[in-house]
Design a protein around this motif. Structure first.
Motif, PDB file in Angstrom:
ATOM      1  N   MET A   1      44.976  42.757  34.492  1.00  9.39           N
ATOM      2  CA  MET A   1      44.000  42.933  35.537  1.00  9.39           C
ATOM      3  C   MET A   1      42.699  42.288  35.076  1.00  9.39           C
ATOM      4  O   MET A   1      42.299  42.432  33.934  1.00  9.39           O
ATOM      5  N   PRO A   2      41.993  41.619  35.998  1.00  9.01           N
ATOM      6  CA  PRO A   2      40.737  40.975  35.610  1.00  9.01           C
ATOM      7  C   PRO A   2      39.678  42.015  35.246  1.00  9.01           C
ATOM      8  O   PRO A   2      39.734  43.158  35.676  1.00  9.01           O
ATOM      9  N   GLN A   3      38.698  41.571  34.471  1.00 12.32           N
ATOM     10  CA  GLN A   3      37.584  42.453  34.098  1.00 12.32           C
ATOM     11  C   GLN A   3      36.781  42.773  35.353  1.00 12.32           C
ATOM     12  O   GLN A   3      36.409  41.892  36.114  1.00 12.32           O
ATOM     13  N   LEU A   4      36.511  44.067  35.579  1.00 16.18           N
ATOM     14  CA  LEU A   4      35.802  44.492  36.778  1.00 16.18           C
ATOM     15  C   LEU A   4      34.370  44.878  36.432  1.00 16.18           C
ATOM     16  O   LEU A   4      34.121  45.503  35.410  1.00 16.18           O
ATOM     17  N   THR A   5      33.452  44.499  37.291  1.00 19.60           N
ATOM     18  CA  THR A   5      32.076  44.945  37.150  1.00 19.60           C
ATOM     19  C   THR A   5      31.733  45.798  38.357  1.00 19.60           C
ATOM     20  O   THR A   5      32.270  45.602  39.447  1.00 19.60           O
ATOM     21  N   ALA A   6      30.832  46.738  38.182  1.00 20.13           N
ATOM     22  CA  ALA A   6      30.538  47.731  39.209  1.00 20.13           C
ATOM     23  C   ALA A   6      29.955  47.137  40.482  1.00 20.13           C
ATOM     24  O   ALA A   6      30.167  47.667  41.565  1.00 20.13           O
ATOM     25  N   ASP A   7      29.228  46.048  40.390  1.00 17.73           N
ATOM     26  CA  ASP A   7      28.559  45.517  41.567  1.00 17.73           C
ATOM     27  C   ASP A   7      29.299  44.349  42.223  1.00 17.73           C
ATOM     28  O   ASP A   7      28.913  43.910  43.297  1.00 17.73           O
ATOM     29  N   ALA A   8      30.323  43.869  41.622  1.00 15.93           N
ATOM     30  CA  ALA A   8      31.038  42.708  42.155  1.00 15.93           C
ATOM     31  C   ALA A   8      32.127  43.138  43.135  1.00 15.93           C
ATOM     32  O   ALA A   8      32.626  44.251  43.080  1.00 15.93           O
ATOM     33  N   ARG A   9      32.474  42.238  44.016  1.00 16.85           N
ATOM     34  CA  ARG A   9      33.603  42.474  44.916  1.00 16.85           C
ATOM     35  C   ARG A   9      34.795  41.703  44.344  1.00 16.85           C
ATOM     36  O   ARG A   9      34.622  40.675  43.708  1.00 16.85           O
ATOM     37  N   HIS A  10      35.974  42.248  44.559  1.00 21.30           N
ATOM     38  CA  HIS A  10      37.175  41.652  43.989  1.00 21.30           C
ATOM     39  C   HIS A  10      38.210  41.450  45.071  1.00 21.30           C
ATOM     40  O   HIS A  10      38.408  42.307  45.929  1.00 21.30           O
ATOM     41  N   VAL A  11      38.873  40.324  44.998  1.00 15.55           N
ATOM     42  CA  VAL A  11      39.963  40.048  45.925  1.00 15.55           C
ATOM     43  C   VAL A  11      41.216  40.722  45.380  1.00 15.55           C
ATOM     44  O   VAL A  11      41.558  40.552  44.208  1.00 15.55           O
ATOM     45  N   VAL A  12      41.865  41.498  46.231  1.00 14.87           N
ATOM     46  CA  VAL A  12      43.093  42.196  45.860  1.00 14.87           C
ATOM     47  C   VAL A  12      44.195  41.662  46.763  1.00 14.87           C
ATOM     48  O   VAL A  12      44.031  41.604  47.988  1.00 14.87           O
ATOM     49  N   ARG A  13      45.293  41.266  46.151  1.00 19.06           N
ATOM     50  CA  ARG A  13      46.439  40.737  46.907  1.00 19.06           C
ATOM     51  C   ARG A  13      47.659  41.604  46.626  1.00 19.06           C
ATOM     52  O   ARG A  13      47.928  41.935  45.473  1.00 19.06           O
ATOM     53  N   PHE A  14      48.362  41.944  47.701  1.00 17.27           N
ATOM     54  CA  PHE A  14      49.586  42.722  47.574  1.00 17.27           C
ATOM     55  C   PHE A  14      50.419  42.499  48.818  1.00 17.27           C
ATOM     56  O   PHE A  14      50.000  41.788  49.737  1.00 17.27           O
ATOM     57  N   THR A  15      51.588  43.076  48.838  1.00 17.96           N
ATOM     58  CA  THR A  15      52.436  43.011  50.022  1.00 17.96           C
ATOM     59  C   THR A  15      52.262  44.320  50.770  1.00 17.96           C
ATOM     60  O   THR A  15      52.357  45.396  50.179  1.00 17.96           O
ATOM     61  N   LEU A  16      51.983  44.237  52.060  1.00 16.93           N
ATOM     62  CA  LEU A  16      51.804  45.413  52.891  1.00 16.93           C
ATOM     63  C   LEU A  16      52.845  45.393  53.997  1.00 16.93           C
ATOM     64  O   LEU A  16      52.839  44.497  54.847  1.00 16.93           O
ATOM     65  N   ASN A  17      53.762  46.330  53.932  1.00 14.43           N
ATOM     66  CA  ASN A  17      54.832  46.436  54.931  1.00 14.43           C
ATOM     67  C   ASN A  17      55.581  45.117  55.109  1.00 14.43           C
ATOM     68  O   ASN A  17      55.897  44.700  56.210  1.00 14.43           O
ATOM     69  N   GLY A  18      55.827  44.455  53.983  1.00 10.08           N
ATOM     70  CA  GLY A  18      56.624  43.232  53.986  1.00 10.08           C
ATOM     71  C   GLY A  18      55.854  41.946  54.198  1.00 10.08           C
ATOM     72  O   GLY A  18      56.427  40.862  54.130  1.00 10.08           O
ATOM     73  N   ALA A  19      54.556  42.029  54.441  1.00  7.75           N
ATOM     74  CA  ALA A  19      53.753  40.824  54.681  1.00  7.75           C
ATOM     75  C   ALA A  19      52.660  40.713  53.613  1.00  7.75           C
ATOM     76  O   ALA A  19      52.141  41.726  53.147  1.00  7.75           O
ATOM     77  N   PRO A  20      52.303  39.497  53.264  1.00  5.84           N
ATOM     78  CA  PRO A  20      51.225  39.332  52.291  1.00  5.84           C
ATOM     79  C   PRO A  20      49.921  39.914  52.847  1.00  5.84           C
ATOM     80  O   PRO A  20      49.612  39.759  54.032  1.00  5.84           O
ATOM     81  N   ALA A  21      49.166  40.586  51.991  1.00  2.57           N
ATOM     82  CA  ALA A  21      47.883  41.156  52.396  1.00  2.57           C
ATOM     83  C   ALA A  21      46.841  40.796  51.360  1.00  2.57           C
ATOM     84  O   ALA A  21      47.149  40.630  50.174  1.00  2.57           O
ATOM     85  N   ARG A  22      45.605  40.685  51.827  1.00  5.66           N
ATOM     86  CA  ARG A  22      44.496  40.327  50.952  1.00  5.66           C
ATOM     87  C   ARG A  22      43.254  41.030  51.479  1.00  5.66           C
ATOM     88  O   ARG A  22      43.014  41.055  52.682  1.00  5.66           O
ATOM     89  N   CYS A  23      42.486  41.609  50.576  1.00  5.89           N
ATOM     90  CA  CYS A  23      41.203  42.170  50.981  1.00  5.89           C
ATOM     91  C   CYS A  23      40.226  42.046  49.834  1.00  5.89           C
ATOM     92  O   CYS A  23      40.609  41.951  48.668  1.00  5.89           O
ATOM     93  N   GLU A  24      38.958  42.014  50.187  1.00  3.81           N
ATOM     94  CA  GLU A  24      37.901  41.916  49.196  1.00  3.81           C
ATOM     95  C   GLU A  24      37.186  43.254  49.160  1.00  3.81           C
ATOM     96  O   GLU A  24      36.669  43.724  50.176  1.00  3.81           O
ATOM     97  N   VAL A  25      37.196  43.871  47.987  1.00  3.20           N
ATOM     98  CA  VAL A  25      36.675  45.233  47.863  1.00  3.20           C
ATOM     99  C   VAL A  25      35.799  45.389  46.622  1.00  3.20           C
ATOM    100  O   VAL A  25      35.896  44.619  45.675  1.00  3.20           O
ATOM    101  N   GLU A  26      34.984  46.438  46.639  1.00  5.30           N
ATOM    102  CA  GLU A  26      34.259  46.838  45.447  1.00  5.30           C
ATOM    103  C   GLU A  26      35.255  47.550  44.542  1.00  5.30           C
ATOM    104  O   GLU A  26      36.236  48.128  45.019  1.00  5.30           O
ATOM    105  N   PRO A  27      35.038  47.559  43.238  1.00  5.79           N
ATOM    106  CA  PRO A  27      35.987  48.214  42.320  1.00  5.79           C
ATOM    107  C   PRO A  27      36.226  49.683  42.629  1.00  5.79           C
ATOM    108  O   PRO A  27      37.292  50.206  42.359  1.00  5.79           O
ATOM    109  N   ARG A  28      35.259  50.362  43.213  1.00  2.88           N
ATOM    110  CA  ARG A  28      35.379  51.799  43.505  1.00  2.88           C
ATOM    111  C   ARG A  28      36.080  52.095  44.828  1.00  2.88           C
ATOM    112  O   ARG A  28      36.301  53.254  45.163  1.00  2.88           O
ATOM    113  N   THR A  29      36.448  51.077  45.577  1.00  2.00           N
ATOM    114  CA  THR A  29      37.086  51.275  46.882  1.00  2.00           C
ATOM    115  C   THR A  29      38.462  51.903  46.711  1.00  2.00           C
ATOM    116  O   THR A  29      39.297  51.416  45.946  1.00  2.00           O
TER     117      THR A  29
END
Length: 168
Positions: A1-29
């Motif tokens: 996992m990449p190094q996370l900083t408290a104020d940065a947003r991070h792109v998270v990629r995963f499969t959601l219900n069989g389809a690729p998903a991507r969202c940009e979130v704060e580490p605390r989300t």
């Protein structure tokens, strides 16, 4: 996992219900918030936000998990399934969902999504559970409407249906 900083947003990629998903979130989300607010998967309910009620249960790599206790960044590369992913096609209920309907195993519906996800995992692992096993898994969920008996009956009925027609 990449190094996370408290104020940065991070792109998270995963499969959601069989389809690729991507969202940009704060580490605390939390995963609940990412699913609901970033990706529109509003079937994942937020109840107690302490992992007690089970309303937020999703499957992460086929295992039930409390999305309110999971950070979205922890989902990187995972396969996530929510209640929206249970129906085999639009307008069609899966065997477990149909059994819940037949047995009136839901009333207000708030807890139902989480229960369906836990029971989906149970039936994948144990295609022929007994009532005691269903009740033990159900103990991780709070429902204030049904009294649990219809839920147990629905799961047992769905299990029988799924054994007879394995692709249901």
């Amino acid at each position: 996992m990449p190094q996370l900083t408290a104020d940065a947003r991070h792109v998270v990629r995963f499969t959601l219900n069989g389809a690729p998903a991507r969202c940009e979130v704060e580490p605390r989300t939390l995963l609940t918030d990412a699913l609901r607010h970033h990706l529109g998967a509003t079937g994942t309910h937020v109840g107690c936000e302490h992992g007690v009620c089970g309303a937020c249960t999703v499957l992460i790599d086929a295992a039930p998990a409390r999305a309110c206790l999971t950070l979205a960044v922890q989902a990187e590369g995972c396969d996530i399934r929510t209640v929206e992913g249970l129906a085999p096609s639009p307008g069609t209920l899966g065997a477990l969902q149909a059994a819940f309907r037949r047995h009136h195993a839901l009333q207000c519906g708030f807890c139902t999504a989480g229960i369906l996800m836990s029971m989906t995992a149970l039936l994948a692992e144990q295609p022929a559970p007994d009532a005691r096993t269903v009740t033990e898994v159900l103990a991780g969920h709070l429902c204030r409407c049904t009294g649990y008996a219809p839920i147990v009956a629905a799961v047992l009925d769905a299990a029988a249906d799924m054994r007879e027609a394995p692709h249901a």
